[in-house]
Design a protein around this motif. Structure first.
Motif, PDB file in Angstrom:
ATOM      1  N   PRO A 245       0.827  -1.198   0.000  1.00  0.00           N
ATOM      2  CA  PRO A 245       0.000   0.000   0.000  1.00  0.00           C
ATOM      3  C   PRO A 245       0.868   1.256   0.000  1.00  0.00           C
ATOM      4  CG  PRO A 245       0.045  -0.991   2.183  1.00  0.00           C
ATOM      5  CD  PRO A 245       0.748  -1.948   1.265  1.00  0.00           C
ATOM      6  N   LEU A 246       0.396   2.277  -0.709  1.00  0.00           N
ATOM      7  CA  LEU A 246       1.000   3.597  -0.602  1.00  0.00           C
ATOM      8  C   LEU A 246       0.024   4.393   0.240  1.00  0.00           C
ATOM      9  CD1 LEU A 246       2.942   5.875  -1.287  1.00  0.00           C
ATOM     10  CD2 LEU A 246       1.727   6.197  -3.437  1.00  0.00           C
ATOM     11  N   GLU A 247       0.468   4.804   1.418  1.00  0.00           N
ATOM     12  CA  GLU A 247      -0.462   5.420   2.351  1.00  0.00           C
ATOM     13  C   GLU A 247      -1.122   6.655   1.748  1.00  0.00           C
ATOM     14  OE1 GLU A 247       1.032   5.651   6.252  1.00  0.00           O
ATOM     15  OE2 GLU A 247      -0.688   6.769   7.043  1.00  0.00           O
ATOM     16  N   ASN A 248      -2.460   6.675   1.817  1.00  0.00           N
ATOM     17  CA  ASN A 248      -3.203   7.852   1.388  1.00  0.00           C
ATOM     18  C   ASN A 248      -4.464   7.937   2.238  1.00  0.00           C
ATOM     19  OD1 ASN A 248      -4.874   9.759   0.242  1.00  0.00           O
ATOM     20  ND2 ASN A 248      -4.174   9.319  -1.843  1.00  0.00           N
ATOM     21  N   GLU A 249      -4.401   8.793   3.236  1.00  0.00           N
ATOM     22  CA  GLU A 249      -5.467   8.880   4.235  1.00  0.00           C
ATOM     23  C   GLU A 249      -6.840   9.118   3.597  1.00  0.00           C
ATOM     24  OE1 GLU A 249      -4.550   7.878   7.022  1.00  0.00           O
ATOM     25  OE2 GLU A 249      -6.486   8.116   8.030  1.00  0.00           O
ATOM     26  N   ASP A 250      -6.862   9.786   2.434  1.00  0.00           N
ATOM     27  CA  ASP A 250      -8.149  10.107   1.808  1.00  0.00           C
ATOM     28  C   ASP A 250      -8.747   8.924   1.063  1.00  0.00           C
ATOM     29  OD1 ASP A 250      -7.710  12.602   2.763  1.00  0.00           O
ATOM     30  OD2 ASP A 250      -7.039  13.449   0.840  1.00  0.00           O
ATOM     31  N   ILE A 251      -7.944   7.904   0.800  1.00  0.00           N
ATOM     32  CA  ILE A 251      -8.450   6.795  -0.016  1.00  0.00           C
ATOM     33  C   ILE A 251      -8.342   5.472   0.734  1.00  0.00           C
ATOM     34  CG2 ILE A 251      -8.219   5.588  -2.208  1.00  0.00           C
ATOM     35  CD1 ILE A 251      -7.055   8.144  -3.364  1.00  0.00           C
ATOM     36  N   ASN A 252      -7.175   4.868   0.725  1.00  0.00           N
ATOM     37  CA  ASN A 252      -7.033   3.531   1.324  1.00  0.00           C
ATOM     38  C   ASN A 252      -6.372   3.586   2.694  1.00  0.00           C
ATOM     39  OD1 ASN A 252      -4.910   4.367  -0.629  1.00  0.00           O
ATOM     40  ND2 ASN A 252      -3.826   2.620   0.257  1.00  0.00           N
ATOM     41  N   GLU A 253      -6.128   4.775   3.240  1.00  0.00           N
ATOM     42  CA  GLU A 253      -5.383   4.916   4.487  1.00  0.00           C
ATOM     43  C   GLU A 253      -4.065   4.154   4.336  1.00  0.00           C
ATOM     44  OE1 GLU A 253      -8.400   4.737   7.960  1.00  0.00           O
ATOM     45  OE2 GLU A 253      -9.364   3.740   6.276  1.00  0.00           O
ATOM     46  N   CYS A 254      -3.728   3.286   5.308  1.00  0.00           N
ATOM     47  CA  CYS A 254      -2.465   2.544   5.127  1.00  0.00           C
ATOM     48  C   CYS A 254      -2.757   1.099   4.745  1.00  0.00           C
ATOM     49  CB  CYS A 254      -1.630   2.599   6.408  1.00  0.00           C
ATOM     50  SG  CYS A 254      -2.532   2.026   7.842  1.00  0.00           S
ATOM     51  N   TRP A 255      -4.009   0.836   4.325  1.00  0.00           N
ATOM     52  CA  TRP A 255      -4.403  -0.558   4.065  1.00  0.00           C
ATOM     53  C   TRP A 255      -4.446  -0.903   2.573  1.00  0.00           C
ATOM     54  CZ3 TRP A 255      -3.520  -1.691   8.686  1.00  0.00           C
ATOM     55  CH2 TRP A 255      -4.090  -1.035   9.788  1.00  0.00           C
ATOM     56  N   SER A 257      -6.497  -4.137   0.106  1.00  0.00           N
ATOM     57  CA  SER A 257      -7.239  -5.403   0.088  1.00  0.00           C
ATOM     58  C   SER A 257      -6.356  -6.465  -0.576  1.00  0.00           C
ATOM     59  CB  SER A 257      -8.535  -5.245  -0.694  1.00  0.00           C
ATOM     60  OG  SER A 257      -8.231  -4.979  -2.052  1.00  0.00           O
ATOM     61  N   ASP A 258      -6.648  -7.714  -0.274  1.00  0.00           N
ATOM     62  CA  ASP A 258      -5.810  -8.788  -0.822  1.00  0.00           C
ATOM     63  C   ASP A 258      -5.812  -8.807  -2.345  1.00  0.00           C
ATOM     64  OD1 ASP A 258      -5.180  -9.400   1.717  1.00  0.00           O
ATOM     65  OD2 ASP A 258      -6.314 -11.287   1.830  1.00  0.00           O
ATOM     66  N   LYS A 259      -6.959  -8.463  -2.942  1.00  0.00           N
ATOM     67  CA  LYS A 259      -6.970  -8.521  -4.414  1.00  0.00           C
ATOM     68  C   LYS A 259      -6.047  -7.444  -4.980  1.00  0.00           C
ATOM     69  CE  LYS A 259     -11.101  -5.748  -4.942  1.00  0.00           C
ATOM     70  NZ  LYS A 259     -12.540  -5.787  -4.767  1.00  0.00           N
ATOM     71  N   ASP A 260      -6.037  -6.266  -4.352  1.00  0.00           N
ATOM     72  CA  ASP A 260      -5.134  -5.213  -4.827  1.00  0.00           C
ATOM     73  C   ASP A 260      -3.673  -5.599  -4.603  1.00  0.00           C
ATOM     74  OD1 ASP A 260      -7.330  -3.770  -5.493  1.00  0.00           O
ATOM     75  OD2 ASP A 260      -7.200  -2.355  -3.813  1.00  0.00           O
ATOM     76  N   ARG A 261      -3.432  -6.368  -3.539  1.00  0.00           N
ATOM     77  CA  ARG A 261      -2.069  -6.681  -3.136  1.00  0.00           C
ATOM     78  C   ARG A 261      -1.466  -7.850  -3.921  1.00  0.00           C
ATOM     79  NH1 ARG A 261       0.733  -5.847   1.826  1.00  0.00           N
ATOM     80  NH2 ARG A 261      -1.170  -4.912   2.660  1.00  0.00           N
ATOM     81  N   PHE A 262      -2.279  -8.831  -4.222  1.00  0.00           N
ATOM     82  CA  PHE A 262      -1.711 -10.055  -4.798  1.00  0.00           C
ATOM     83  C   PHE A 262      -2.063 -10.296  -6.267  1.00  0.00           C
ATOM     84  CE2 PHE A 262      -1.915 -10.970  -0.170  1.00  0.00           C
ATOM     85  CZ  PHE A 262      -0.567 -11.225   0.046  1.00  0.00           C
ATOM     86  N   SER A 263      -2.910  -9.431  -6.849  1.00  0.00           N
ATOM     87  CA  SER A 263      -3.317  -9.690  -8.239  1.00  0.00           C
ATOM     88  C   SER A 263      -2.140  -9.549  -9.207  1.00  0.00           C
ATOM     89  CB  SER A 263      -4.427  -8.722  -8.649  1.00  0.00           C
ATOM     90  OG  SER A 263      -3.915  -7.404  -8.679  1.00  0.00           O
ATOM     91  N   TYR A 264      -1.066  -8.915  -8.742  1.00  0.00           N
ATOM     92  CA  TYR A 264       0.088  -8.730  -9.647  1.00  0.00           C
ATOM     93  C   TYR A 264       0.609 -10.058 -10.182  1.00  0.00           C
ATOM     94  CZ  TYR A 264       3.257 -10.446  -6.060  1.00  0.00           C
ATOM     95  OH  TYR A 264       3.904 -11.246  -5.144  1.00  0.00           O
TER      96      TYR A 264
END
Ligand SMILES: Cc1cc2nc3c(=O)[nH]c(=O)nc-3n(C[C@H](O)[C@H](O)[C@H](O)COP(=O)(O)O)c2cc1C
Ligand code: SF4
Ligand code: FES
Lengths: 718, 440, 149
Positions: A245-255, A257-264
Motif C-alpha cells: 500500500p501507498l499510504e493515502n489517508e483520503d483513499i485507502n489509508e495505510c491498508w 485489500s488482498d486482491k489489490d495486493r496479490f493480483s500482480y
C-alpha cells in the motif's frame, strides 16, 4: 491544549493525546513495535519507554497520556538504558537468521537492534523455537521470529472485524496463532504482513523472490474496485515481485485489500500474450504488429462497407484506462458506429439518456466515513468493497448505524447492522418499503407507485434508524447496479435521499466505472444512440472490438456473448492474456499492456483523477493499449489520432479538470415501477465472487487458492 | 484444615467452631450482619463510613497495603450507570492461605463487607473471584451466597431499604496473574488474565469498563468488624499507621504451620512461639515475611522485627499478603530460589517483553547454578537482568519475580558462590532431605 | 448448567461465562478437544480463538487427554519445605510415571502444580481439579491411590 516539553523542545498538544502522539508532532522518533496509529494501544513491547520528569520509572510513550507541563526525555540516559534493556530481551529469543529472512532490510527490529543491541549476546541459554502456522496461501509464517507485539491480533479483531488470530498460551510459551486448523480468510489478510514489525508474517507469493533492497519502488493505482487504492509496485529486472500500500489517508489509508495486493501475480502468468496473433484458415499464427493491424483495418472497412457501420460493436472493460476507453469509443464513432459500452455486467439500461450526469459515490470517501446513518442496497459489501466496508466498520464503532438491504444475509462484520433480506427480484420492493416508511415518518406524500407496498418490520427498523440521523447516505452496491430493475432502485434511492435530506450514490463497481462515462465509452449522449453492452450481444454484430475484456466471463449473459462472438465475421481482442475462449472466437489477438506496463488514468468512485506510469517494461511485443488504438486509428486513416502521449489523450478527455472530474451527478429522471418482479420461485444470486471479478484476479494463483475463491457454490435464495 | 491460634481474635472468632460455624445462623448469632442492617436502616451517609475506615487505618491485605478508606473515596461521585465491587480471593501468592480459611469458616463476613462497600460506592453488582484450586471453598461461598440471598441480605431492595446488590462468585482456573487486579478483571470478562496498563485505574475504568473497586478478601472481612467496634478501637488493636489485627499464614519449618490472627506490631519471635517454634528445634535460617514476592530476610534480622508494614519495610522487605515462609538450616537457598524463579517464569502472562523474556532468563541462570553449571559472572548477570525488568513492566509481576532473586543473592551470596565454585550445595543433600518431615 | 453461569453476568457479557463453560465441558468430556472448545465458543457467541486463548492460558484446563484421575501435586517452595517435592517423588515412584505422564492403564495422570493457597496443609494434592487432599504422608498417598478405582 496542553503545554509540554519533549527533549527540551516545548509544544502544544491536544487534551488526551499520548506522549507518542506528542513526539510525533514534535518530529521526534520514539522506538516502538506494538504501537500502531490505527490500532488500539497494547503497550506490551515496552520499546517506547521514555523518561518523564518526576516519574520514578520510565513510562511507555504509547500509553502514557500527556499532562500539562510534562517534561519528557526520549533519549536521556534513563530512557536509553530502558530501551536497550528491552531490546536485549527482544533479541534473546529471536533467531539471528536475518540473512535468509524476507523482512531483512525492512525489519524494524533489525533497524533498531543496530542502534541498540549490544553485539555479543549475554544470553547463553537455548533459544525458543515456535512451530509455524498455516495461515493460508497468502501469508507465510516464521513464528520463531515473533516478538508478541499482537499487532496482527488487533488488526483482525479491530480492522478486519473478525478475530482470526490470538495469543494462546502464557508467558514464554505464548504463541500467536489462528484457531487450531483455521486459516486467516479475511479479504484484508495481507495487511498483517505490513503490520508485523519482524519477519514472522511475510508474503507467501513473495517468499524468497528477492532481497528487499534489490527492489525498485514505483507508485501506481490498484486496478480493481472503484476505490482506486494507491499502491507501491516493487520491481526487479522488469518483473513485478510485490505490491504494497501507498499510504493515502483520503483513499485507502495505510491498508490494501488482498486482491489489490496479490493480483500482480497475473502479470507474470504463463497466459500472457506476448506477440500479435492472427487466425489464418482456422490456424493461429504469430504476426508483426503491422500485419495484425492491417488485418483489422481491412476487416473493419469490409464490414462497414457491406453491412454498415452499425455492424461494428466495441466493448471496453471498466478496468481499462481512461485513455483506452476514450480512444476505443472515438475510433468506433469515427467509423460511424455508436455501439460502444463498458457496462458489461449491467442488465437494465433504461436510464440511458435520463441521467443528469455521471453516477458516482455522491461524496468524497472521507465524507463517506463521516456519515452517521448509512443504507447500502444490494451489495456484497465486504468482498466488493473491502476498504469501504472497513471504513463503515470503524464508523459503526463511533456510533454510525449501518443498514443493509441484500439478497443473502451475509455478515459484513460491521457492528450492529440492521438487515433486510429479500429475493433478488424483491430488492425494489424492500427498498420501496423503507422509502414508504420514511415518507410516512416524515409526513411526506408517498409516491403513487408505492401505494400497494406494505412495510415489513425489518424495513420499518431501517427507516427509523435512517430518520433518527442527521447525516445519512444511501448507496447502491454492484448487485443493485447490475440488477434487472436497476432503474427503479436508483429512482427509489433518489426519493429516499430526498426525503432524508441525505446524499445518495453508487459504490463504484470497478477501477474506472466513473471514467467510462467521462471517456464517453457509452452508446448514448454523444452525437447519436447506439447499442448498449447487452444489446450488442442480443443483436449480434458482424465485427467486435474487445478492449481488455473477456465477455464470456465479464458480461451479464456470458453464454449469449460467446455465441454472438463466435458468429461474428471479425473479432479483434486487445488483451494482455491469451485465453482458450478468445482463441476460439477471435480472429486477431493484440497483446496490450496490463496496468503495470502502461501509463494511464483511473477515475475512482469519488471522481478523483489518478494517473500512473508504467512500472515495468512491456513484456515481449506487448504495447500500451492507448498506442495500439491510436495506431489503428491511423491505419483506418481516421482523423484526430495524432496523440503522442497518453497525457495528451487524458487532457483532451478531462478538459482541464485535474483533481476531480466534472459532471458528477446521480440525479435520474425516472419513475419507479415495482411490477415485472417475478416474485417467488427459486432465484440464483448473481453474485460476482471477489476473485472472479476481472481478468487479473482470475489469473492470480495465490488468490485462486484463497478461501474466497472456493467455487461460487451457485448461491440460491429460495 | 489449618491450625488457628489467635491473640484477642476478631476476624477469627467464628473459626473456633471449625466447619460448623460458617453458616448464616452462626454468623448472625455472633453479631454478624449487624453493621449492614444498621447502615441500611439508618441510611448512614457513605462519607461517614469512609471516615471510619480512614480512622481505622485499615490497609489493603492483598499485598500492596494501600489504605482502604482512601481507595474507596476514589470512586467517581457522579452516580449513573453500573459500578462494581470485586473481591480478590485468587490467593495464589506462594505461602498465602488466609483467604482460604476466611472463606471456609467465615464467608458471611466477606459478603457483609462487600455489601457495605457496594452501599458506600453505590455499586449494584459484585463478584468474588475465587482461586481455581479450592473448589470446595468456591462451593461453600456459593452456598453462603444462597443463604444471604434467602435472608434478603443481598439481592433486590435489601431489607426494604431500596438498595440493590447482586453478588456472585467467579471461579478461577489456575493463573497466578489473575491475582493482579486488572488481570482479574480481564478474567471475569472471559478473557485471558493479562493485566491492563494503568492508568486508567479500575476506579474509573474497571470491570466492563465501568468504575470498580477491588479489595482483598481479608480487607472486606475486616470492614463489618471495624464498623461495629469503631475505627479508633480497631486502630488501637494494632499500632499507629498499622491498624488492627491481621491474619498471618505461616508455612515451612515450624511445628504448627497455619493461620494466626495477631495484632499488628507483635514481635516476630512471639509469633514464632505461637507457631510452636522451629520444627525439630533446628536453627532459623531465613524468612520470607510477605509471600514469595517479598525479599527474603536472614533469620537474625527477622527476629528483630515486629509484624507490621513499617517494621518489615524498614528491614528491607514487605509485609505483603502476610505469608510467612520459615526456612531452617536444612534449606539450600539456591534450590529455594530456583523453585521460586521457576514459578514466576511459569506464571508470567507473556504480555510484556521484559517479564516474558526476563523471567525465563532468570530461571535458567539460577537453574544452571543449582545444577552445578554456574559461571562466575552469573551473579552479576542476575542482578543486571532484574534491573532491566523492574519498573519496566505492565504489572508488578516483573518486580515480584526480581525481588526474590536480588534478596537471595544479596543475603546468601556465599552459598551461591559456593555453588558456582564447587558445583554443589553447601547444604548436604541428606540434610536437605531430612528438612521435609515427609519421610518420618 | 452453562446457562446458570451465563446468568451471573450482564446480558451483553455472555463471554464472561467462558471459564465456567470450559470447566463444565472438561468435567463432562475429560479434556478439551478442538471441537469442544469450538462448541463452547459458538454457544457463547465468541470467536473460537478467543475461547482457545482462555483454555490455553489457565493451568487447570487440559488440552490433551488425561487419565481418569488427574493428580496435581504442589511443589512450590512453601510446600516443598514440608515435603511437597518428596510427596511428588513418592507418587511418581508408586505410579511409575513422571509429571505430565499417564499410566498405561489410563487411570492416573500426574501434574506438577503451583501454589494452591493451602501451604499450611502441605503436602497438598488436588484430584481432578476438585478434591484437595492435605497433609499427605506416604500412608495417606497409598490410601488415596487405592481409593481411585
Ligand atoms: C502478580 C500479582 C499478584 C497478586 N496476587 C494477589 C492475590 O492473590 N490476592 C490479592 O488479594 N491481591 C493480589 N495482588 C494485589 C492486587 O493487585 C490488588 O492490589 C489487591 O487485590 C487490592 O486489594 P487490597 O487493597 O485490599 O489489598 C497481586 C498483585 C500482583 C502484581
Ligand atoms: S509484568 Fe508479566 S505478568 Fe505483568 S503484564 Fe507484563 S508479562 Fe504480564
Ligand atoms: S510501543 Fe509502547 S509498549 Fe510497544
Amino acid at each position: 491544549m496542553l503545554e509540554i516539553e519533549i527533549d527540551g523542545k516545548s509544544l502544544q498538544v491536544a487534551e488526551g493525546s499520548t506522549i507518542m502522539d506528542a513526539a510525533h508532532e514534535a518530529g521526534t522518533y520514539i522506538p516502538h513495535f506494538c504501537y500502531h496509529k490505527k490500532l488500539s494501544i497494547a503497550a506490551n513491547c515496552r520499546m517506547c519507554l521514555v523518561q518523564v520528569e518526576k516519574a520514578p520509572k520510565p513510562l511507555p510513550a504509547c500509553a502514557t497520556p500527556v499532562a500539562n507541563g510534562m517534561k519528557v526525555f526520549t533519549h536521556s540516559e534513563l530512557a536509553l538504558k530502558a530501551q536497550k534493556g528491552v531490546m536485549e530481551f527482544l533479541l534473546i529469543n529471536h533467531p539471528l537468521d536475518c540473512p535468509i529472512c524476507d523482512q531483512g532490510g525492512e525489519c524494524q527490529l533489525q533497524d533498531l537492534a543496530v542502534g541498540y543491541g549490544s553485539s555479543a549476546s549475554r544470553y547463553q541459554e537455548e533459544k525458543r523455537v515456535v512451530f509455524n502456522k498455516n495461515l493460508g496461501p497468502l501469508v507465510n509464517t516464521d513464528m520463531t521470529r515473533c516478538i508478541h507485539c499482537t499487532r496482527c491480533v488487533r488488526f483482525t479483531t479491530e480492522i478486519a472485524g473478525e478475530m482470526e488470530m490470538g495469543q494462546a498460551g502464557r508467558g514464554e510459551h505464548a504463541e500467536i496463532m489462528p484457531f487450531i486448523e483455521k486459516t486467516v480468510d479475511s479479504e484484508l489478510s495481507g495487511n498483517i504482513i505490513d503490520l508485523c514489525p519482524v519477519g514472522a508474517l511475510t508474503s507467501k507469493p513473495f517468499r524468497y523472490a528477492a532481497r528487499t533492497w534489490e527492489l525498485a519502488r514505483r507508485k501506481s493505482v490498484a486496478p480493481h474496485d472503484g476505490l482506486g487504492s494507491n499502491i507501491i509496485v516493487q520491481v526487479k529486472h522488469d518483473k513485478v515481485l510485490r505490491v504494497l500500500p501507498l499510504e493515502n489517508e483520503d483513499i485507502n489509508e495505510c491498508w490494501l485489500s488482498d486482491k489489490d495486493r496479490f493480483s500482480y501475480e497475473a502479470v507474470n502468468s504463463e497466459q500472457r500474450l506476448t506477440k500479435p496473433m492472427v487466425k489464418q484458415g482456422g490456424q493461429w499464427v504469430e504476426a508483426d504488429w503491422g500485419v495484425a493491424l492491417d488485418y483489422i483495418g481491412h476487416a473493419l472497412k469490409d464490414v462497414v462497407k457491406t453491412h454498415g457501420a452499425d455492424a461494428v460493436g466495441t466493448l471496453v472493460s471498466p478496468q481499462a484506462t481512461l485513455e483506452e476507453m476514450f480512444l476505443a469509443q472515438k475510433l468506433t464513432r469515427e467509423l460511424g458506429s455508436h455501439n460502444v459500452d463498458f457496462r458489461l455486467r449491467h442488465s437494465d439500461f433504461s436510464l440511458d439518456g435520463k441521467r443528469a450526469g455521471t453516477p458516482w459515490l455522491g461524496m468524497k470517501v472521507t465524507e463517506f466515513a463521516k456519515l452517521d446513518r448509512v443504507l447500502v442496497v444490494g451489495s456484497f459489501l465486504r468482498k466488493d468493497h473491502p476498504l469501504l466496508a472497513q471504513r463503515l466498520r470503524q464508523s459503526a464503532k463511533r456510533g454510525t448505524q449501518v443498514s443493509l438491504i441484500q439478497s443473502v444475509d451475509d455478515d459484513q462484520l460491521i457492528k450492529n447492522t440492521l438487515r433486510a433480506v429479500g429475493l433478488p427480484s424483491q430488492l425494489p420492493q424492500v427498498l420501496a418499503e423503507v422509502v414508504k416508511a420514511v415518507a410516512t415518518a416524515k409526513g411526506a406524500a408517498v409516491d403513487a407507485a408505492l401505494s400497494g407496498v406494505t412495510v415489513s418490520a425489518a424495513a420499518q427498523k431501517i427507516a427509523d434508524s435512517l430518520v433518527s440521523g442527521s447525516n445519512a447516505g444511501v448507496f447502491l452496491g454492484n448487485f443493485a447496479q447490475q440488477h434487472p430493475q436497476a432503474a427503479s432502485l436508483e429512482a427509489l434511492a433518489q426519493q429516499l435521499a430526498k426525503l432524508l435530506g441525505a446524499k445518495h450514490g453508487v459504490l463504484g463497481e470497478a477501477a474506472n466505472s466513473v471514467g467510462g462515462y467521462v471517456a464517453k465509452a457509452l452508446p448514448f449522449g454523444h452525437g447519436g444512440n447506439g447499442l448498449n453492452a447487452a444489446q450488442m450481444f442480443a443483436q449480434p454484430r458482424k465485427a467486435y472490438l474487445l478492449v481488455n475484456t473477456e465477455p464470456e466471463l465479464d458480461s451479464a449473459n456470458g453464454a449469449q456473448a460467446t455465441a454472438a462472438l463466435k458468429d461474428a465475421a471479425m473479432v479483434a481482442v486487445f488483451s494482455a492474456f491469451k485465453s482458450e475462449a478468445a482463441l476460439d472466437y477471435a480472429d486477431v489477438l493484440l497483446p496490450i499492456s496490463p496496468f503495470t506496463e502502461t501509463s494511464g488514468t483511473f477515475v475512482n468512485t469519488e471522481g478523483r483523477v489518478q494517473s500512473f506510469n508504467a512500472v515495468a517494461k512491456a513484456l515481449g511485443e506487448t504495447r500500451p493499449g492507448w498506442k495500439v488504438l491510436r495506431v489503428l486509428g491511423n491505419v483506418l486513416n481516421l482523423p484526430g489520432f495524432e496523440y503522442v502521449s497518453s497525457e495528451e489523450v487524458r487532457d483532451e478527455v478531462l478538459g482541464g479538470a485535474d483533481e476531480f472530474v466534472n459532471g458528477l451527478d446521480n440525479g435520474v429522471n425516472a419513475a419507479v415501477s415495482l411490477n415485472g418482479a417475478a416474485a417467488g420461485g427459486v432465484e440464483r444470486i448473481a453474485d460476482v465472487p471477489i476473485y472472479f471479478a476481472d481478468a487479473l484476479v482470475r489469473r492470480a494463483p495465490s488468490l485462486q487458492r484463497a478461501r474466497d475463491a472456493a467455487a461460487p457454490a451457485a448461491r440460491v435464495n429460495a | 484444615m489449618a491450625l488457628i491460634a489467635t491473640k484477642n481474635p476478631l476476624l477469627t472468632v467464628g473459626w473456633e467452631k471449625g466447619d460448623a460455624g460458617w453458616g448464616i445462623k452462626e454468623y448472625e448469632a455472633r453479631g454478624g450482619y449487624q453493621s449492614l442492617r444498621k447502615i441500611l436502616t439508618e441510611k448512614t451517609p457513605p462519607e461517614n463510613i469512609i471516615a471510619e475506615l480512614k480512622a481505622s487505618v485499615l490497609r489493603g491485605r492483598g499485598g500492596a497495603g494501600f489504605p482502604t478508606g482512601l481507595k474507596w473515596s476514589f470512586m467517581p461521585k457522579v452516580i449513573n450507570g453500573d459500578r462494581y465491587v470485586v473481591c480478590n480471593s485468587d490467593e495464589g501468592e506462594p505461602g498465602t492461605f488466609k483467604d482460604l480459611d476466611l472463606l471456609r469458616y467465615d464467608p458471611h463476613s466477606v459478603i457483609e463487607g462487600m455489601a457495605i462497600a457496594a452501599y458506600v460506592m453505590s455499586a449494584n453488582r459484585g463478584y468474588n473471584y475465587i482461586h481455581g484450586e479450592i473448589f470446595e471453598i468456591y462451593k461453600r461461598f456459593e452456598a453462603a451466597l444462597d443463604e444471604a440471598r434467602a435472608a434478603g441480605l443481598i439481592g433486590q431492595n435489601i431489607l426494604g431499604s431500596g438498595f440493590n446488590f447482586e453478588l456472585f462468585a467467579h471461579h478461577g482456573y489456575g493463573a497466578y496473574i489473575c491475582g493482579e487486579e486488572t488481570g482479574l478483571l480481564e478474567s471475569i470478562e472471559g478473557k485471558k488474565g493479562q493485566p491492563r496498563f494503568k492508568p486508567p485505574f479500575p476506579a474509573t475504568f474497571g470491570l466492563y469498563g465501568k468504575p470498580t473497586t477491588i479489595n482483598n478478601t481479608e480487607t472486606f472481612a475486616a470492614v463489618p468488624y471495624i464498623l461495629k467496634m469503631g475505627g479508633e478501637q480497631y486502630l488501637n488493636l494494632g499500632k499507629p499507621n498499622n491498624g488492627g489485627t491481621k491474619l498471618f499464614s505461616i508455612s515451612g519449618h515450624v511445628n504448627k504451620p497455619g493461620n494466626y490472627e495477631i495484632p499488628m506490631g507483635m514481635p516476630f519471635s512471639e509469633l514464632l512461639e505461637m507457631a510452636g517454634g522451629m520444627r525439630g528445634g533446628r536453627k532459623l535460617k531465613a524468612v520470607i515475611p510477605g509471600g514469595s514476592s517479598a525479599p527474603v530476610l536472614p533469620g537474625d534480622i527477622m527476629m528483630q522485627c515486629t509484624m507490621d508494614y513499617d517494621s518489615i519495610a524498614k528491614a528491607g522487605s514487605m509485609l505483603g499478603s502476610g505469608a510467612i515462609i520459615v526456612m531452617d538450616e536444612t534449606v539450600c537457598m539456591v534450590k529455594a530460589l530456583e523453585r521460586l524463579s521457576y514459578f514466576y517464569f511459569e506464571e508470567s502472562c507473556g504480555q510484556c517483553t521484559p517479564c516474558r523474556e526476563g523471567t525465563g532468563w532468570l530461571y535458567r541462570v539460577v537453574h544452571r547454578i543449582e545444577s552445578g553449571e554456574g559461571r562466575p559472572e552469573d551473579l552479576e548477570l542476575l542482578m543486571s537482568v532484574t534491573d532491566n525488568i523492574m519498573g519496566r513492566t505492565i504489572c508488578a509481576l516483573g518486580d515480584a519475580a526480581s525481588l526474590p532473586v536480588r534478596s537471595f543473592v544479596q543475603h546468601f551470596k556465599s552459598e551461591f558462590e559456593h555453588h558456582i565454585q564447587n558445583k554443589q550445595c553447601l547444604v548436604p543433600h541428606d540434610v536437605q532431605r531430612a528438612g521435609s518431615s515427609f519421610y518420618m | 448448567l452453562i446457562d446458570r453461569e451465563v446468568a451471573k453476568y450482564p446480558a451483553d457479557q455472555k463471554q464472561s461465562a467462558v471459564m465456567a463453560a470450559l470447566a463444565i465441558a472438561q468435567d463432562e468430556k475429560g479434556w478439551l478437544a478442538r471441537e469442544t472448545i469450538e462448541y463452547v465458543a459458538n454457544y457463547l457467541e465468541m470467536p473460537a480463538i478467543a475461547a482457545y486463548e482462555v483454555a490455553s492460558f489457565y493451568n487447570m484446563y487440559d488440552l490433551d487427554p488425561v487419565g481418569k484421575y488427574k493428580i496435581t501435586v504442589c511443589t512450590n517452595l512453601p510446600c516443598a519445605l514440608s515435603g511437597g517435592v518428596h510427596a511428588a517423588d513418592y507418587v511418581k515412584e508408586k505410579l511409575g510415571i513422571d509429571f505430565n505422564e499417564t499410566t498405561a492403564d489410563g487411570k492416573f495422570t500426574l501434574k506438577e502444580g503451583e501454589c494452591m493457597g493451602a501451604c499450611g496443609d502441605a503436602p497438598v494434592m488436588l484430584v481432578n481439579n476438585k478434591r484437595m487432599c492435605s497433609f499427605m504422608t506416604p500412608a495417606q498417598i497409598d490410601k488415596l491411590l487405592a481409593e481411585c478405582k
